[in-house]
Every structure is written in structure tokens, then in C-alpha cells.
Scaffold this motif. Structure first.
Motif: not given
Length: 228
Positions: A147-152, A155, A162-163, A222
Motif C-alpha cells: 500500500d502506497s498511501s501515507v499513514p497519519k 504503522t 510503500r508502493g 499492508y
């Protein structure tokens, strides 16, 4: 979350120059700080991922310049105050006392049960293995993309993978899921895999060491299976 703690794969940080020898503790207070994690965990104050989450919230400059156990003191102070074990005022009062009387020895604790527990924790750690009703989605040999999303929030999905696409090389069964427990939510568990990435996939053909690879552990949420 993104932060200075997630250094893997970053450039420009300078060479690593380990010393030939370094003491386990630089001062007596570090010995006391070491006990904060096992005793806090034993008391039910926090788990490993929640502890890590608070370490990640340190200011970047302080994170890089502070002694290692200062990080532990910070996390314990913040979690304990948030959960009502003590107040910020109580901590400030105790700090002022030791600033005024720096040569006063730290309080002693001769509880043999706590000493035995600390020794056990050092030798055994705290297992995160759990049971789970649902079956794993993936198997060894599957090619997956992270998963390439940016966690806030907290994690264990490191930024440098990522990606990226890799191959599952090991399956570890269900383990505590950091993205829930680390963020103050009730404990959940997810299947855990070891995924291998080529250096070229992670760092590009020019920078990646030829024929080299890196492995990292990733929880099932993930990753997604790459269509064959």
C-alpha cells in the motif's frame, strides 16, 4: 506515520561510525529508564506499539540528538500522564527536586519479584503471536505490492517499501496488528509475512546493488496480490 524515526532507505544522513566499545549505560538514570518499558507493560500501562507511537512523536532534532533512553522517558511520561498514572505537575515537581539536588541517589526498589520479571523479559521478550479465525489470503511465492498511501498515525509499514513490489518468502501466522494497538485502539491481530524486495525495485537500477535484496515483515492489510 512519517517521521525522522523512519530512516531506512534515506540518503544524506552521513556515515555510520560505530565505536569499538561503549558502556551499556552512560549514567545511573539510564538504568532506571530501561525499567520503564518492562514494568510499564507489566502494569498494563502500554504495549510495545503504543510505546513506539509516542517515540515517533518526538521533535526530529530531539529524536536525533537525545540519548536513547531519553526517548523511553518521554514515551513513559506522556502515556502515564494521558492515562492518569501521574500529572504533568507531579513530574515537574520531581524534576525540579533533582535539578536542585543532583547528587541525591535515585529511589531504590528491592522488590525481588520485579527483578525476576525484568530478567525474564530480557531473556524471553513479549510474544505478539495470536490466533485468528480467518485464513491467510496469501502464501509463500505470491508477488504482492505494498500500500502506497501515507499513514497519519502509527504503522510498521516502512516508507521505503510503500508502493513497491516484492515476493512473500515466509509466513509467520497471526500477530498483534500495530496499526490498532499502537494508536490506542483495542488489540486486533492480522496474518504476518516476510516479503523480499530486490534492491533495484527499492532504490532504482542505478543506486540499487546488483543482485541484492532486502526482506521486511509486513502484515496482511499492508499488501495486495499482484495479478499474474
Amino acid at each position: 506515520m512519517n517521521g525522522i524515526h523512519d530512516l531506512a532507505g534515506m540518503d544524506g544522513m552521513g556515515p555510520v561510525s560505530p565505536t569499538g566499545w561503549e558502556p551499556n549505560y552512560h549514567a545511573d538514570w539510564e538504568k532506571a529508564a530501561w525499567s520503564f518499558f518492562p514494568f510499564g507493560a507489566r502494569a498494563g500501562m502500554f504495549g510495545l506499539d503504543e510505546f513506539r507511537c509516542h517515540l515517533e512523536q518526538l521533535h526530529p532534532v530531539h529524536y536525533l540528538t537525545a540519548y536513547y533512553y531519553e526517548h523511553w522517558v518521554h514515551a513513559t511520561e506522556k502515556i502515564g500522564a494521558k492515562k492518569g498514572y501521574w500529572t504533568e505537575k507531579e513530574l515537574d515537581t520531581r524534576a525540579e527536586y533533582y535539578l536542585k539536588y543532583p547528587n541525591v541517589p535515585l529511589p531504590k526498589n528491592d522488590n525481588p519479584e520485579l527483578v525476576a520479571f525484568a530478567e525474564w523479559a530480557v531473556n524471553n521478550g513479549f510474544s505478539t503471536a495470536r490466533t485468528l479465525d480467518k485464513k491467510p489470503k496469501y502464501k509463500i511465492g505470491d508477488v504482492v505490492i505494498v500500500d502506497s498511501s501515507v499513514p497519519k498515525k502509527h504503522t510498521r509499514r516502512a516508507g521505503y517499501v510503500r508502493g513497491r513490489t516484492g515476493t512473500i518468502v515466509m509466513y509467520h501466522g497471526p500477530h498483534v496488528y500495530p496499526d490498532t494497538t499502537g494508536n490506542g485502539l483495542p488489540e486486533t491481530s492480522e496474518h504476518l509475512y516476510t516479503v523480499r524486495f530486490t534492491n533495484e525495485e527499492l532504490f532504482g537500477k542505478e543506486a540499487g546493488e546488483p543482485n541484492g535484496s532486502i526482506v521486511t515483515d509486513l502484515w496482511e492489510p499492508y499488501v495486495t496480490l499482484v495479478a499474474q
